[in-house]
Scaffold this active site. Structure first.
Site, PDB file in Angstrom:
ATOM      1  N   LYS A 159       0.903  -1.092   0.166  1.00  0.00           N
ATOM      2  CA  LYS A 159       0.023  -0.087  -0.054  1.00  0.00           C
ATOM      3  C   LYS A 159       0.827   1.351   0.006  1.00  0.00           C
ATOM      4  CE  LYS A 159      -3.916  -2.585   0.349  1.00  0.00           C
ATOM      5  NZ  LYS A 159      -4.964  -2.182  -0.795  1.00  0.00           N
ATOM      6  N   HIS A 277      -8.447 -12.540  -8.191  1.00  0.00           N
ATOM      7  CA  HIS A 277      -8.896 -11.312  -7.882  1.00  0.00           C
ATOM      8  C   HIS A 277     -10.481 -10.994  -8.368  1.00  0.00           C
ATOM      9  CE1 HIS A 277      -9.421  -7.334  -6.271  1.00  0.00           C
ATOM     10  NE2 HIS A 277      -8.293  -7.330  -5.733  1.00  0.00           N
TER      11      HIS A 277
END
Length: 423
Positions: A159, A277
């Site tokens: 992140k 995903h």
């Protein structure tokens, strides 16, 4: 010769054959139509009917779907009916998921004859199910790749999810791996951008993986996002194999199921696992009254051959609650000998919620934390150490606070986030 009308697609005394696909829909009929009218239109439009009465010859009617069960049901604020429809096997082209979905989740979702239509569940018959390859490894990745048969495997995403340079991305991965996590994962929108090119990232990350394995004595791996135009995606799969990777990651909904099937075939050649995903899934499954459920999306993913897929956190993360437990049970169920799928819990997880998460989902799962690793007050390595300590303690039945007395990184994590779920 005889005519076919909507009424011919409803038979409440019908018993589906063992080779028929049975789909369960939530249906709210449009104004002026009753449940039988709407059910007939769903069965008709999703098989071989049309709005006008037609003359039918020979075996055409053998391909008609049959609505055979109509029961009152609710979804959210809507009252309607659960309608079960049986489809003859000959209606489908085996191994062609795009064609199957064009039938059972195609034009019917836009019909004016229904105000709401939601594909809730499917019972897949053996001929159709086994026309697809299913996963290559499934939950076997825990032991086959990581030698971790007794605990959840762990993963993290750097992140911010995009914007890091290749060197920054790889350094985050190295810190996570050496902190105790198993997997580094690209996020859904990181592919081959100028700030972090695919091939540079692949090579550098796998080099860092090798260093982390040597340092920790544990197997590590990298979920690199190969999502692209199908031809390019297959080239990227080849590149992962050539570089010594074990996995590829695909945004399965946005890429499309035909592309996923092509990736599954190429991965079989190389012996690679597929991480799915589910970006864009909520466009179909967020509302329980219209669209396609996550349960069905997960079923499709298993048939097409992914090895692991995100299924939610049973309300313990930041995303809306889902039927995570039920979906995971289906992914692990017997399906005519096809391999199972490893569920991935992700979205708002941190060390403090690991015990209730494992209590709800079991150990046959991958636990992925992003902010719950990198947001640790002492950085990524400490965050990874804390998450792994929480997993190890939970699996062995050790109290998390007692473990925290031994692992300072876990103690800091619990002080930072406690045991509450984020919003």
């Amino acid at each position: 010769m005889g005519s076919i009308s909507y009424a011919d697609f409803v038979d409440r005394s019908y018993e589906p054959g063992e080779t028929e696909l049975v789909c369960r829909f939530f249906v709210v009929p449009a104004e002026g139509l009753d449940a039988v009218d709407a059910a007939g239109r769903v069965a008709s439009e999703s098989s071989n009917g049309t709005w006008a009465e037609l003359e039918a010859e020979g075996s055409v009617t053998d391909l008609s779907a049959t609505a055979f069960a109509i029961e009152p049901a609710t979804a959210g604020e809507f009252e309607g009916y659960e309608v079960s429809v049986a489809y003859p096997d000959a209606l489908f082209e085996g191994g062609n998921m795009a064609q199957v979905l064009s039938c059972v989740a195609g034009n019917i979702l836009g019909m004016k004859a229904v105000d709401r239509l939601h594909l809730r569940d499917c019972d897949w018959p053996e001929p159709l199910a086994t026309s697809f390859p299913g996963p290559r490894l499934g939950s076997g990745v825990r032991e086959g790749i990581f030698d971790a048969p007794d605990r959840p495997i762990t993963a993290t995403v750097p992140k911010p999810k995009v914007g890091l340079t290749t060197d920054q991305h790889v350094e985050v991965g190295y810190e996570a791996w050496t902190g105790g996590l198993d997997l580094l994962k690209d996020d859904e929108n990181l592919t081959d951008q100028a700030f972090n090119p695919f091939h540079d990232r692949l090579t550098a990350a796998l080099d860092a993986r090798d260093r982390a394995e040597a340092e920790t004595g544990e197997r590590k791996s990298y979920l690199v996002n190969v999502t692209a135009e199908t031809g390019e995606m297959l080239d990227r799969v080849d590149a992962v194999a050539d570089a010594g990777g074990e996995y590829v990651m695909v945004d399965v909904v946005t890429a499309g199921w035909a592309a996923v099937q092509a990736v599954r075939e190429r991965c079989e050649r190389h012996g690679l696992a597929i991480h799915a995903h589910r970006a864009m899934h909520s466009a179909f499954d967020r509302h329980p009254d219209h669209g396609v459920s996550m349960r069905v999306v997960a079923q499709i993913a298993r048939l097409c051959g992914v090895d692991q897929i995100h299924t939610g956190t049973a309300g313990l993360g930041k995303m809306a609650n889902e039927d995570t437990v039920g979906i995971n049970e289906w992914l692990g169920s017997d399906l005519y000998g096809l391999e199972d799928v490893l569920p991935v819990a992700s979205g708002g997880l941190h060390p403090g919620v690991v015990p209730p998460l494992v209590d709800a989902l079991g150990t046959n799962v991958c636990i992925q934390a992003g902010g719950g690793v990198h947001g640790h007050p002492d950085g990524t390595h400490a965050g990874a150490t804390a998450l792994r300590a929480a997993v190890d303690a939970t699996v062995t039945g050790e109290d998390l606070q007692a473990k925290a007395a031994e692992v300072p990184e876990l103690d800091r994590a619990l002080a930072e986030w406690g045991t509450e779920t984020p919003r």
